[in-house]
Scaffold this active site. Sequence first.
Site, mmCIF file in Angstrom:
data_model
loop_
_atom_site.group_PDB
_atom_site.id
_atom_site.type_symbol
_atom_site.label_atom_id
_atom_site.label_comp_id
_atom_site.label_asym_id
_atom_site.label_seq_id
_atom_site.Cartn_x
_atom_site.Cartn_y
_atom_site.Cartn_z
ATOM 1 N N GLY A 87 12.773 9.877 2.819
ATOM 2 C CA GLY A 87 13.110 8.640 3.515
ATOM 3 C C GLY A 87 12.066 7.568 3.278
ATOM 4 N N ARG A 90 7.222 4.078 3.993
ATOM 5 C CA ARG A 90 6.377 2.883 4.114
ATOM 6 C C ARG A 90 7.153 1.613 3.776
ATOM 7 N NH1 ARG A 90 2.712 2.308 -1.231
ATOM 8 N NH2 ARG A 90 4.060 3.366 -2.729
ATOM 9 N N LYS A 110 7.848 -3.420 1.372
ATOM 10 C CA LYS A 110 7.241 -2.152 0.973
ATOM 11 C C LYS A 110 5.756 -2.198 1.337
ATOM 12 C CE LYS A 110 6.936 0.942 -3.022
ATOM 13 N NZ LYS A 110 7.280 1.088 -4.456
ATOM 14 N N ASP A 122 0.224 6.595 6.326
ATOM 15 C CA ASP A 122 -0.050 5.395 7.117
ATOM 16 C C ASP A 122 1.021 4.320 6.968
ATOM 17 O OD1 ASP A 122 -0.551 4.340 4.595
ATOM 18 O OD2 ASP A 122 -2.727 4.223 4.874
ATOM 19 N N GLY A 123 1.961 4.524 6.034
ATOM 20 C CA GLY A 123 3.030 3.556 5.866
ATOM 21 C C GLY A 123 2.610 2.265 5.196
ATOM 22 N N ARG A 180 20.072 6.186 -3.327
ATOM 23 C CA ARG A 180 19.509 7.032 -4.368
ATOM 24 C C ARG A 180 20.357 8.299 -4.517
ATOM 25 N NH1 ARG A 180 13.753 5.513 -3.705
ATOM 26 N NH2 ARG A 180 13.716 3.826 -2.175
ATOM 27 N N ASP A 245 14.904 11.241 -5.682
ATOM 28 C CA ASP A 245 14.803 10.182 -4.681
ATOM 29 C C ASP A 245 14.331 8.867 -5.297
ATOM 30 O OD1 ASP A 245 12.371 11.975 -4.765
ATOM 31 O OD2 ASP A 245 11.503 10.277 -3.685
ATOM 32 N N ASN A 246 13.999 8.882 -6.586
ATOM 33 C CA ASN A 246 13.610 7.658 -7.285
ATOM 34 C C ASN A 246 14.645 7.229 -8.316
ATOM 35 O OD1 ASN A 246 11.195 7.583 -5.878
ATOM 36 N ND2 ASN A 246 10.060 8.668 -7.446
ATOM 37 N N ASP A 255 11.088 1.999 -7.924
ATOM 38 C CA ASP A 255 9.869 2.746 -7.578
ATOM 39 C C ASP A 255 8.863 2.785 -8.724
ATOM 40 O OD1 ASP A 255 10.522 3.235 -4.918
ATOM 41 O OD2 ASP A 255 11.721 4.968 -5.427
#
Length: 480
Positions: A87, A90, A110, A122-123, A180, A245-246, A255
Amino acid sequence: MTVQIPFDNSYARLPDRFFTAQPPTPVAAPGLITVNRPLAAELGITLPNDDTGIAAIFAGNTLPDGATPLAQVYAGHQFGGWAPQLGDGRAVLLGEVVDRAGQRRDIQLKGAGPTPYSRMGDGRAWLGPVLREYIISEAMCALGIPTTRALAAVTTGEPVLREAAMPGAIVTRVAASHIRVGTFQYFAARRDVEALQALSAHAIARHYPDADGPLGLLQAVIAAQARLVAKWMGVGFIHGVMNTDNMSIAGETIDYGPCAFMDAYHSEKVFSSIDQFGRYAFGNQPNVAVWNLAQLATALLPLMPERDSAIEIFTHEINTFPDLFDLEWHRVLRAKLGLARVEEADVALAFDLLTLMEQAQADFTRYFRGLSGADPAQTAAEFTDPGPFNTWLLRWQTRLDRETRSPAERQSAMEAVNPAFIPRNHRVEEVIKASLSGDYDPFFKLVDILKRPFEDQPENRAYQAAPAPEETVTRTFCGT
């Protein structure tokens, strides 16, 4: 006057389990590095001249009217290993717009702070990867390769802890969508057929309106990925982290983590620091694409009425990828060699050249650009032993004699597909290093050069050069 974005947020209207409603986390001191005004105009976004107000929007401190911020959920195979929940860890999707051409586009921050999918991260993003994504995504667009775009880059006024404390930053990414392969995998793994049906219908309506159901969707994504990967390879691009996922089902490059452009050509070239076994090497990218597409096919199976027959049908479709890719890759190679007509021996001619280039470690971009010029024989300087190359050059010139285009037409056509400028890794690293001391002039200069990759730009010839030994970049990093 404030930033005005004409949102029309269709993904936010999907069921709640597709995402988590999530505002960006405000930052201490937003500062605007740059905003892409031509792209903003294309998206129908109105921007004031007030840098402070623009920075506040694209740092997430101020939500524009109509935004429905959310973090999307998905799963994925990362280097072949299954991760059942990933998911947006960040990133926060502000919403969507329908651009001037009638295409729906996502606007995403992003580096916008932690989400429920941050997995103890930490996002945030630090300045280096933000500038890197801005430079490379905009360069890819100028090169004619389907890609996400960069709308803005801002600093946050807050440190981000990686190997050391680094300045924080946020990039605003624009995409046809952020759906994705891993989005489909997430719901398939949970046997949530209702969600798969909703996602499939949404993806078809948004990206492939002529597709007939899940089979048509799979066929369209296969064709889009074949075109995309061939275009990557035509400019020596290595994605570096082709996890499921990319992989965007829209057929865009997405990405930009440990990606890189080759200097010296090598079919097994790897840059990514996390790709220890060469899974995502330059020449392996088509193989990974078909593996990823097989995962998409598996995820779509529950939408088919008869599983056994669907497996047979989907397997057949996946097996079309190699031929589709070869068709696209051979088309790219013919264009790079200035061949408008199709002859059976053209592929061997192109591959023999690549073999010679690999043996000599010839510079991929500079060599093909030189071959495009008025005196292709000058490119022999790329080879320590020019003898085999000169033999190949005679074969190529004999082949050109059977073309109907004039030499000037051939040169013009080759220069339109063989770039003079790419975002060379050492130049990107120079930009990042300068930015850490507050100097953004190298960033602006490189971005400007890369807007016109097919122009000669004699005043910027130094940017065509391969790196000196001490400048060579051998590893690139994800930045998370």
